[in-house]
Design a protein around this motif. Sequence first.
Motif, PDB file in Angstrom:
ATOM      1  N   SER A  65      36.678 -32.893  26.087  1.00 49.18           N
ATOM      2  CA  SER A  65      36.755 -32.610  27.747  1.00 49.18           C
ATOM      3  C   SER A  65      38.057 -32.908  27.977  1.00 49.18           C
ATOM      4  N   ALA A  66      38.906 -33.462  27.277  1.00 51.32           N
ATOM      5  CA  ALA A  66      40.416 -33.651  27.586  1.00 51.32           C
ATOM      6  C   ALA A  66      41.183 -32.355  27.278  1.00 51.32           C
ATOM      7  N   CYS A  67      40.685 -31.244  26.527  1.00 51.08           N
ATOM      8  CA  CYS A  67      41.445 -30.301  25.986  1.00 51.08           C
ATOM      9  C   CYS A  67      41.876 -29.306  27.352  1.00 51.08           C
ATOM     10  N   THR A  68      43.050 -28.807  27.191  1.00 50.82           N
ATOM     11  CA  THR A  68      43.328 -27.977  28.264  1.00 50.82           C
ATOM     12  C   THR A  68      43.272 -26.396  27.698  1.00 50.82           C
ATOM     13  N   GLU A  69      43.130 -26.346  26.390  1.00 51.88           N
ATOM     14  CA  GLU A  69      43.306 -24.785  26.014  1.00 51.88           C
ATOM     15  C   GLU A  69      41.962 -24.812  25.190  1.00 51.88           C
ATOM     16  N   PRO A  70      41.267 -23.561  25.201  1.00 49.65           N
ATOM     17  CA  PRO A  70      40.147 -23.352  24.455  1.00 49.65           C
ATOM     18  C   PRO A  70      40.208 -23.394  22.806  1.00 49.65           C
ATOM     19  N   ALA A  71      41.351 -23.270  22.420  1.00 48.67           N
ATOM     20  CA  ALA A  71      41.695 -23.237  21.071  1.00 48.67           C
ATOM     21  C   ALA A  71      41.750 -24.696  20.639  1.00 48.67           C
ATOM     22  N   ALA A  72      42.162 -25.589  21.481  1.00 47.02           N
ATOM     23  CA  ALA A  72      42.288 -26.959  21.173  1.00 47.02           C
ATOM     24  C   ALA A  72      40.860 -27.631  21.266  1.00 47.02           C
ATOM     25  N   LEU A  73      40.035 -27.158  22.108  1.00 47.83           N
ATOM     26  CA  LEU A  73      38.603 -27.635  22.100  1.00 47.83           C
ATOM     27  C   LEU A  73      37.819 -27.341  20.714  1.00 47.83           C
ATOM     28  N   LEU A  74      38.084 -26.162  20.313  1.00 48.88           N
ATOM     29  CA  LEU A  74      37.414 -25.447  19.413  1.00 48.88           C
ATOM     30  C   LEU A  74      38.000 -26.198  18.099  1.00 48.88           C
ATOM     31  N   ALA A  75      39.161 -26.564  18.040  1.00 53.50           N
ATOM     32  CA  ALA A  75      39.581 -27.345  17.002  1.00 53.50           C
ATOM     33  C   ALA A  75      39.053 -28.808  16.687  1.00 53.50           C
ATOM     34  N   ARG A  97      31.750 -22.546  26.807  1.00 57.83           N
ATOM     35  CA  ARG A  97      32.750 -22.335  27.609  1.00 57.83           C
ATOM     36  C   ARG A  97      34.050 -22.022  27.118  1.00 57.83           C
ATOM     37  N   ALA A  98      34.375 -22.868  25.953  1.00 54.85           N
ATOM     38  CA  ALA A  98      35.615 -22.389  25.287  1.00 54.85           C
ATOM     39  C   ALA A  98      35.604 -21.050  24.440  1.00 54.85           C
ATOM     40  N   GLN A  99      34.609 -20.796  24.059  1.00 53.06           N
ATOM     41  CA  GLN A  99      34.473 -19.434  23.339  1.00 53.06           C
ATOM     42  C   GLN A  99      34.477 -18.231  24.155  1.00 53.06           C
ATOM     43  N   GLN A 100      34.291 -18.725  25.358  1.00 56.85           N
ATOM     44  CA  GLN A 100      34.517 -17.447  26.730  1.00 56.85           C
ATOM     45  C   GLN A 100      35.932 -17.531  27.300  1.00 56.85           C
ATOM     46  N   GLY A 101      36.793 -18.168  26.674  1.00 57.20           N
ATOM     47  CA  GLY A 101      38.152 -18.465  27.025  1.00 57.20           C
ATOM     48  C   GLY A 101      38.257 -19.518  28.068  1.00 57.20           C
ATOM     49  N   GLN A 102      37.344 -20.380  28.533  1.00 61.16           N
ATOM     50  CA  GLN A 102      37.394 -21.487  29.588  1.00 61.16           C
ATOM     51  C   GLN A 102      37.639 -22.877  28.903  1.00 61.16           C
ATOM     52  N   VAL A 103      38.134 -23.635  29.939  1.00 65.10           N
ATOM     53  CA  VAL A 103      38.104 -25.023  29.349  1.00 65.10           C
ATOM     54  C   VAL A 103      37.302 -25.634  30.412  1.00 65.10           C
ATOM     55  N   GLY A 104      37.100 -27.202  30.269  1.00 65.34           N
ATOM     56  CA  GLY A 104      36.485 -27.930  31.350  1.00 65.34           C
ATOM     57  C   GLY A 104      34.874 -27.940  30.889  1.00 65.34           C
TER      58      GLY A 104
END
Length: 117
Positions: A65-75, A97-104
């Motif tokens: 939930s801290a990640c500001t970039e989808p790639a970081a969240l997926l990592a 959401r990250a796979q759709q290019g969104q974060v949050g």
Amino acid sequence: SKKAIARAKELFLTSLPTLRSPRTYTVMIGALSRGGDPNGAVELLADAKIHGIMPNVYMYNAAMSACTEPAALLAVYQQMKADKVAPDQYTNRMVKRAQQGQVGSGREEMSTDQSWL
């Protein structure tokens, strides 16, 4: 405030490792997340492992939930899978959401859709 969160992180990292638990790590990761320190949040996952605490789904969710970039969240999610930590519905929502290019977190949606509980 960011200053207070930075001070809390400093105190946390200088505390005796025996005083730390999955719960205290989750709280600290969550505070860093809310304070806008995604790198610090993710770094605490590694710190937990160094001190013999295997991150759990709550710790990973807080870090994601801290990640500001989808790639970081997926990592972070890939790290979670490598550690064989089972995702929950909240994890799945963030990953989708990250796979759709969104974060949050999608908390707004979850506040009206209670099926994730």
